[in-house]
Design a protein around this motif. Structure first.
Motif, PDB file in Angstrom:
ATOM      1  N   GLN A  72     101.149 -78.674 -96.049  1.00 56.56           N
ATOM      2  CA  GLN A  72     102.549 -78.940 -95.758  1.00 56.56           C
ATOM      3  C   GLN A  72     102.705 -80.395 -95.343  1.00 56.56           C
ATOM      4  O   GLN A  72     101.931 -80.899 -94.528  1.00 56.56           O
ATOM      5  CB  GLN A  72     103.049 -78.048 -94.628  1.00 56.56           C
ATOM      6  CG  GLN A  72     103.069 -76.590 -94.981  1.00 56.56           C
ATOM      7  CD  GLN A  72     103.579 -75.752 -93.822  1.00 56.56           C
ATOM      8  OE1 GLN A  72     103.301 -76.032 -92.669  1.00 56.56           O
ATOM      9  NE2 GLN A  72     104.348 -74.728 -94.147  1.00 56.56           N
ATOM     10  N   CYS A 110     102.270 -89.906 -96.096  1.00 57.85           N
ATOM     11  CA  CYS A 110     102.529 -88.851 -95.134  1.00 57.85           C
ATOM     12  C   CYS A 110     101.249 -88.188 -94.630  1.00 57.85           C
ATOM     13  O   CYS A 110     100.183 -88.320 -95.215  1.00 57.85           O
ATOM     14  CB  CYS A 110     103.453 -87.797 -95.734  1.00 57.85           C
ATOM     15  SG  CYS A 110     102.788 -86.996 -97.188  1.00 57.85           S
ATOM     16  N   SER A 121     104.434 -83.499 -93.424  1.00 54.69           N
ATOM     17  CA  SER A 121     105.113 -83.706 -92.158  1.00 54.69           C
ATOM     18  C   SER A 121     106.595 -83.988 -92.367  1.00 54.69           C
ATOM     19  O   SER A 121     106.968 -84.721 -93.278  1.00 54.69           O
ATOM     20  CB  SER A 121     104.478 -84.887 -91.412  1.00 54.69           C
ATOM     21  OG  SER A 121     105.269 -85.258 -90.316  1.00 54.69           O
ATOM     22  N   SER A 122     107.440 -83.443 -91.504  1.00 56.01           N
ATOM     23  CA  SER A 122     108.879 -83.698 -91.602  1.00 56.01           C
ATOM     24  C   SER A 122     109.220 -85.141 -91.226  1.00 56.01           C
ATOM     25  O   SER A 122     110.294 -85.627 -91.534  1.00 56.01           O
ATOM     26  CB  SER A 122     109.642 -82.739 -90.698  1.00 56.01           C
ATOM     27  OG  SER A 122     109.258 -82.935 -89.351  1.00 56.01           O
TER      28      SER A 122
END
Length: 62
Positions: A8, A21, A10-11
């Motif tokens: 996933q 990222c 990172s926001s």
């Protein structure tokens, strides 16, 4: 060691498919972190030491 398949982004990394990222994946009792620029290299830890590191980063307290 098995490398996880479900990474996933990172926001905090912004939008798009750029290679700027941090990515995270979990397996039972293990957390994997990697930089998208070098996906073959990743760090493996468990929740407790990672929580301690994040606490230190946020507060500067040991």
């Amino acid at each position: 060691m098995t490398t996880p398949d479900n990474w996933q982004k990172s926001s905090f990394s912004g939008f798009g498919d750029g290679n700027d990222c941090v990515e995270l994946a979990t397996t039972p009792d293990t957390i994997h972190l990697r930089e998208s620029d070098t996906p073959a290299t990743h760090l493996t830890t468990t929740p407790t030491p990672l929580a301690q590191l994040l606490h230190y980063i946020k507060t500067g307290a040991v």
